[in-house]
Scaffold this motif. Structure first.
Motif, PDB file in Angstrom:
ATOM      1  N   TYR A 113       0.844  -1.193   0.000  1.00 14.18           N
ATOM      2  CA  TYR A 113       0.000   0.000   0.000  1.00 14.18           C
ATOM      3  C   TYR A 113       0.882   1.246   0.000  1.00 14.18           C
ATOM      4  CZ  TYR A 113      -3.929  -3.052   0.860  1.00 14.18           C
ATOM      5  OH  TYR A 113      -4.876  -4.041   0.731  1.00 14.18           O
ATOM      6  N   GLY A 114       0.474   2.233  -0.792  1.00 20.02           N
ATOM      7  CA  GLY A 114       1.217   3.477  -0.893  1.00 20.02           C
ATOM      8  C   GLY A 114       2.387   3.432  -1.855  1.00 20.02           C
ATOM      9  N   LYS A 115       2.610   2.296  -2.518  1.00 21.97           N
ATOM     10  CA  LYS A 115       3.764   2.167  -3.412  1.00 21.97           C
ATOM     11  C   LYS A 115       3.369   1.648  -4.797  1.00 21.97           C
ATOM     12  CE  LYS A 115       7.048   1.740   0.254  1.00 21.97           C
ATOM     13  NZ  LYS A 115       8.282   1.188   0.723  1.00 21.97           N
ATOM     14  N   ILE A 116       2.236   2.097  -5.283  1.00 27.40           N
ATOM     15  CA  ILE A 116       1.791   1.686  -6.615  1.00 27.40           C
ATOM     16  C   ILE A 116       2.585   2.451  -7.661  1.00 27.40           C
ATOM     17  CG2 ILE A 116      -0.137   1.626  -8.236  1.00 27.40           C
ATOM     18  CD1 ILE A 116      -2.005   1.505  -5.768  1.00 27.40           C
ATOM     19  N   ASP A 117       3.233   1.734  -8.561  1.00 27.10           N
ATOM     20  CA  ASP A 117       3.925   2.337  -9.698  1.00 27.10           C
ATOM     21  C   ASP A 117       2.897   2.411 -10.832  1.00 27.10           C
ATOM     22  OD1 ASP A 117       5.332   2.764 -12.106  1.00 27.10           O
ATOM     23  OD2 ASP A 117       7.126   1.764 -11.331  1.00 27.10           O
ATOM     24  N   ARG A 118       2.279   3.574 -10.977  1.00 23.26           N
ATOM     25  CA  ARG A 118       1.187   3.741 -11.945  1.00 23.26           C
ATOM     26  C   ARG A 118       1.582   3.290 -13.352  1.00 23.26           C
ATOM     27  NH1 ARG A 118      -3.192   6.840 -10.529  1.00 23.26           N
ATOM     28  NH2 ARG A 118      -3.578   7.328 -12.702  1.00 23.26           N
ATOM     29  N   GLU A 119       2.747   3.726 -13.801  1.00 21.19           N
ATOM     30  CA  GLU A 119       3.176   3.411 -15.164  1.00 21.19           C
ATOM     31  C   GLU A 119       3.391   1.913 -15.348  1.00 21.19           C
ATOM     32  OE1 GLU A 119       3.846   3.725 -19.072  1.00 21.19           O
ATOM     33  OE2 GLU A 119       3.078   5.315 -17.773  1.00 21.19           O
ATOM     34  N   LEU A 120       3.995   1.269 -14.368  1.00 23.34           N
ATOM     35  CA  LEU A 120       4.253  -0.167 -14.476  1.00 23.34           C
ATOM     36  C   LEU A 120       2.948  -0.966 -14.478  1.00 23.34           C
ATOM     37  CD1 LEU A 120       6.199  -2.525 -14.680  1.00 23.34           C
ATOM     38  CD2 LEU A 120       6.454  -2.439 -12.178  1.00 23.34           C
ATOM     39  N   VAL A 121       2.035  -0.647 -13.573  1.00 27.33           N
ATOM     40  CA  VAL A 121       0.747  -1.346 -13.545  1.00 27.33           C
ATOM     41  C   VAL A 121       0.016  -1.122 -14.865  1.00 27.33           C
ATOM     42  CG1 VAL A 121      -1.536  -1.448 -12.439  1.00 27.33           C
ATOM     43  CG2 VAL A 121       0.538  -1.312 -11.028  1.00 27.33           C
ATOM     44  N   PHE A 122       0.050   0.099 -15.376  1.00 25.85           N
ATOM     45  CA  PHE A 122      -0.576   0.414 -16.657  1.00 25.85           C
ATOM     46  C   PHE A 122       0.025  -0.450 -17.773  1.00 25.85           C
ATOM     47  CE2 PHE A 122      -0.932   2.661 -20.655  1.00 25.85           C
ATOM     48  CZ  PHE A 122      -2.240   3.121 -20.663  1.00 25.85           C
ATOM     49  N   GLN A 123       1.356  -0.500 -17.844  1.00 24.89           N
ATOM     50  CA  GLN A 123       2.033  -1.284 -18.888  1.00 24.89           C
ATOM     51  C   GLN A 123       1.660  -2.759 -18.807  1.00 24.89           C
ATOM     52  OE1 GLN A 123       6.269  -0.714 -18.702  1.00 24.89           O
ATOM     53  NE2 GLN A 123       6.113   1.494 -18.996  1.00 24.89           N
TER      54      GLN A 123
END
Length: 135
Positions: A113-123
């Motif tokens: 929690y609090g450490k979501i890598d938006r770009e990586l999850v998106f990719q």
């Protein structure tokens, strides 16, 4: 054994994360049933995945928020200390070089929690949606 004071279910581990009550009917219900301090990150995961695969339908499958397009593409779920992101074993293997800071296992990425890598999850979600990959 530990018994949840809200729903009465019994678990092996004290304070084990679980969904209280009946099965959620949609992702909104799933998120609202989680602890308040986890909801913002769960909403963020949903937003990222929805942006990556906008033509996928949102469902609950295996009691988890699921993105579906003729098959399950990926899931995510609340755990006590992390969000479980389930893009499948092929995705975890394909993105292994970028997942060094996360605990992974076959088909699972544990995102604190609090450490979501938006770009990586998106990719990852986009890759799953484009390759026809399913979990």
């Amino acid at each position: 054994m530990w018994k949840c004071p809200k729903c009465g279910r019994e678990f092996k581990h004290t304070n084990q994360s679980h969904y209280c009550g009946g099965k959620p009917h949609n992702i909104d219900e799933y998120i609202e049933a989680q602890d308040e301090d986890k909801r913002a990150d769960l909403r963020q995961m949903r937003q990222i995945i929805r942006a990556a695969i906008p033509d996928a339908q949102e469902r609950i499958s295996w009691s988890m928020p699921t993105f579906w397009k003729q098959h399950n593409i990926c899931h995510f779920a609340a755990s006590k200390n992390h969000i479980g992101f389930y893009p499948g074993p092929e995705a975890v293997e394909y993105f292994a070089g970028q997942l060094a800071e996360y605990k992974t296992s076959k088909g699972t990425i544990r995102i604190p929690y609090g450490k979501i890598d938006r770009e990586l999850v998106f990719q990852i979600a986009k890759w799953c949606g484009e390759t026809g990959h399913h979990v």
